[in-house]
Motif scaffolding. Structure first.
Motif, short mmCIF file in Angstrom:
data_model
loop_
_atom_site.label_atom_id
_atom_site.label_comp_id
_atom_site.label_asym_id
_atom_site.label_seq_id
_atom_site.Cartn_x
_atom_site.Cartn_y
_atom_site.Cartn_z
N MET A 172 8.39 18.71 -14.66
CA MET A 172 9.80 19.00 -14.36
C MET A 172 10.03 19.12 -12.85
N ILE A 173 9.09 19.73 -12.16
CA ILE A 173 9.20 19.82 -10.69
C ILE A 173 9.18 18.43 -10.07
N MET A 174 8.37 17.54 -10.62
CA MET A 174 8.32 16.17 -10.10
C MET A 174 9.58 15.38 -10.45
N ALA A 175 10.23 15.72 -11.57
CA ALA A 175 11.51 15.08 -11.88
C ALA A 175 12.52 15.37 -10.77
N ARG A 176 12.56 16.61 -10.32
CA ARG A 176 13.43 16.98 -9.21
C ARG A 176 12.99 16.30 -7.92
N ARG A 177 11.71 16.27 -7.68
CA ARG A 177 11.18 15.69 -6.43
C ARG A 177 11.51 14.21 -6.35
N PHE A 178 11.32 13.48 -7.45
CA PHE A 178 11.67 12.06 -7.47
C PHE A 178 13.15 11.86 -7.20
N ARG A 200 13.10 28.69 -16.11
CA ARG A 200 13.70 28.53 -14.78
C ARG A 200 13.54 27.12 -14.24
N ASN A 201 12.43 26.46 -14.60
CA ASN A 201 12.24 25.07 -14.16
C ASN A 201 13.12 24.11 -14.94
N ILE A 202 13.38 24.41 -16.20
CA ILE A 202 14.32 23.58 -16.97
C ILE A 202 15.69 23.60 -16.31
N GLN A 203 16.12 24.79 -15.88
CA GLN A 203 17.43 24.93 -15.25
C GLN A 203 17.46 24.31 -13.86
N GLN A 204 16.49 24.68 -13.01
CA GLN A 204 16.52 24.29 -11.60
C GLN A 204 16.13 22.83 -11.37
N ASN A 378 -7.20 49.69 -37.19
CA ASN A 378 -7.25 50.32 -38.52
C ASN A 378 -5.85 50.64 -39.04
N GLY A 379 -4.90 49.72 -38.76
CA GLY A 379 -3.54 49.89 -39.25
C GLY A 379 -2.66 50.80 -38.42
N VAL A 380 -3.23 51.38 -37.36
CA VAL A 380 -2.47 52.31 -36.51
C VAL A 380 -2.05 51.60 -35.23
N GLU A 381 -0.75 51.62 -34.93
CA GLU A 381 -0.24 50.97 -33.72
C GLU A 381 -0.68 51.73 -32.48
N ILE A 382 -1.26 51.00 -31.52
CA ILE A 382 -1.68 51.64 -30.26
C ILE A 382 -0.92 51.10 -29.05
N ALA A 383 -0.26 49.94 -29.24
CA ALA A 383 0.57 49.38 -28.17
C ALA A 383 1.47 48.32 -28.79
N SER A 384 2.62 48.10 -28.16
CA SER A 384 3.54 47.09 -28.68
C SER A 384 4.53 46.67 -27.60
N ARG A 385 5.21 45.58 -27.88
CA ARG A 385 6.28 45.12 -26.98
C ARG A 385 7.34 44.40 -27.80
N LYS A 386 8.59 44.87 -27.68
CA LYS A 386 9.71 44.21 -28.35
C LYS A 386 10.25 43.10 -27.46
N MET A 387 10.57 41.96 -28.08
CA MET A 387 11.05 40.81 -27.31
C MET A 387 12.21 40.13 -28.03
N LYS A 388 13.28 39.85 -27.28
CA LYS A 388 14.39 39.08 -27.86
C LYS A 388 13.98 37.64 -28.09
N LYS A 389 13.12 37.13 -27.19
CA LYS A 389 12.64 35.76 -27.33
C LYS A 389 11.25 35.64 -26.74
N ALA A 390 10.33 35.09 -27.52
CA ALA A 390 8.96 34.84 -27.04
C ALA A 390 8.71 33.34 -27.07
N LEU A 391 8.32 32.79 -25.90
CA LEU A 391 8.10 31.36 -25.77
C LEU A 391 6.63 31.06 -25.55
N PRO A 392 6.12 29.95 -26.11
CA PRO A 392 4.73 29.56 -25.83
C PRO A 392 4.48 29.31 -24.34
N ALA A 393 5.54 28.93 -23.61
CA ALA A 393 5.39 28.60 -22.19
C ALA A 393 5.20 29.83 -21.31
#
Length: 417
Positions: A172-178, A200-204, A378-393
């Motif tokens: 995507m950065i090279m698309a802009r560069r070209f 951000r690269n999709i937008q910019q 062992n079924g007990v939560e020790i950490a977590s994070r809520k996310m509106k959107k999780a992307l593979p990228a």
């Protein structure tokens, strides 16, 4: 045979950051080995900005970001050798300098003995051969990084009518560069249903320049004899197979491939390092130590990062542990494995000790909305994070507090939606 406490293989952002942090932790007998003519790694050709926002709280170009670390290495008088290719890492358990590194440079064949070896070789691009695209073998087919080097380092224009396969960040950065250099980018094609680069690269790079992005599309044939004349593009189904009847011909003189990065691990494999088949990098513990004692890995040779800032910060964390290993000859054993459900692509590290706080890095396999990533034991939560959107990228980071870990059983990472 020269003896040093630590040898760093690769003088890119990870290697430079590791060297500086080692020096700050009292390890001054260091040597950086870099195969290129200059240190800085891939950043030398990344002349766009956007680097350093996390690490330095300011936006820098790639060369500016690298130069900050290079200047610090020179200021601390940390030795380095460029134009030097490492051929082999071997074990010699007869003394404390038990790693033997064989390299070749303009001085000929040289060998070093080290207490610890830090692997920061970065990664390479996946090529056309790995994709097995049918067609001829004309000039005009480049990986995005090669095209970037031609334009930014050697002032050479690869082509004028461009099609880009893959929505990776470099593509995507090279698309802009070209576009900025006067070429016409006809389309960016992505075989997956979601882009593989940062939002951000999709937008910019694409939206701001009105460059179309087609998801669920791929190149099915390459045309041309001496020079590329065009490509055939088709829609793909849910199994990523081309759909008959959806073929479309694009007339172009250049095809740019931005279809993924592969950690550069040939040296690691020869040294006996076990790789994670998901990341294609080493399996490491919370100290970034591989299964081979005294061999550490960080940066893109370990797993592909979104931002160079996180590469540097990861390498600095590695250096803290490597300094302890060099001084004491051992590190705490890590026997708690981290397992994942089907929604998680991978985690770094793969093993922890439970004795200290850990920042877990992970990626999801597909687009997830309104989800909660949970780490439990062992079924007990020790950490977590809520996310509106999780992307593979986008890499996700979740801190784990040592006082939450109650047993030596494995941890499980799962997604709740």
């Amino acid at each position: 045979m020269k003896k040093v406490d630590a040898i760093i293989i690769g003088g890119g952002p990870a290697g430079l950051a590791a060297a500086i942090e080692l020096h700050k932790n009292g390890i001054t007998d260091i040597l950086i080995l870099e195969r290129e003519k200059q240190m800085g790694g891939i950043l030398r050709q990344c002349i766009h900005d956007g680097f350093g926002l996390t690490r330095f709280k300011t936006t820098l170009s790639g060369p500016e970001y690298a130069q900050r670390f290079i200047d610090e290495v020179i200021k601390l008088n940390i030795p380095y050798k460029t134009d030097t290719t490492v051929l082999e890492i071997a074990d010699d358990q007869t003394n404390t300098y038990n790693k033997i590194i064989t390299a070749v440079s303009k001085d000929g064949l040289i060998q070093y003995q080290a207490k610890a070896v830090i692997l920061t070789m970065g990664c390479r691009e996946r090529t056309r051969g790995a994709l097995a695209i049918p067609g001829e073998r004309p000039a005009g087919v480049f990986t995005a990084g090669v095209a970037q080097a031609y334009m930014n380092l050697y002032n050479r224009m690869p082509g004028k009518e461009i099609v880009i396969l893959g929505s990776g960040d470099i593509g995507m950065i090279m698309a802009r560069r070209f576009t900025l250099e006067g070429a016409h980018v006809q389309a960016v094609l992505e075989i997956q249903p979601v882009p593989s680069g940062l939002p951000r690269n999709i937008q910019q790079c694409l939206n701001d320049y009105e460059i179309p992005l087609y998801l669920n599309h791929t190149v099915t044939e390459i045309h041309g004899n001496a020079r590329l004349t065009g490509v055939t593009v088709a829609n793909v189904d849910e199994h990523l197979k081309p759909i008959t009847g959806t073929e479309q011909y694009y007339s172009c003189d250049t095809l740019i491939l931005s279809v993924g990065l592969i950690p550069e691990n040939e040296l690691s494999i020869d040294a006996g390092v076990i790789l994670d088949q998901r990341t294609k990098g080493a399996i490491v513990d919370e100290h970034f130590q591989t299964n081979v004692e005294g061999l550490f890995a960080a940066g893109n040779v370990l797993h592909v990062h979104d931002l160079v800032d996180f590469v540097s910060m990861e390498a600095e964390k590695l250096a803290e542990s490597a300094a302890v290993y060099i001084k004491e000859g051992k590190l705490p054993k890590c026997s708690i494995e981290i397992k994942t459900d089907h929604n998680i692509g991978h985690t770094i590290p793969q093993k922890i000790s439970g004795n200290q706080d850990v920042n877990l890095s992970l990626r999801v396999k597909s687009l997830l909305k309104n989800c909660k990533i949970v780490i439990c034991q062992n079924g007990v939560e020790i950490a977590s994070r809520k996310m509106k959107k999780a992307l593979p990228a986008e890499m996700i980071y979740i801190p784990i507090k040592a006082n939450k870990i109650k047993t030596m059983d494995y941890l499980e990472v799962k997604v709740e939606c």
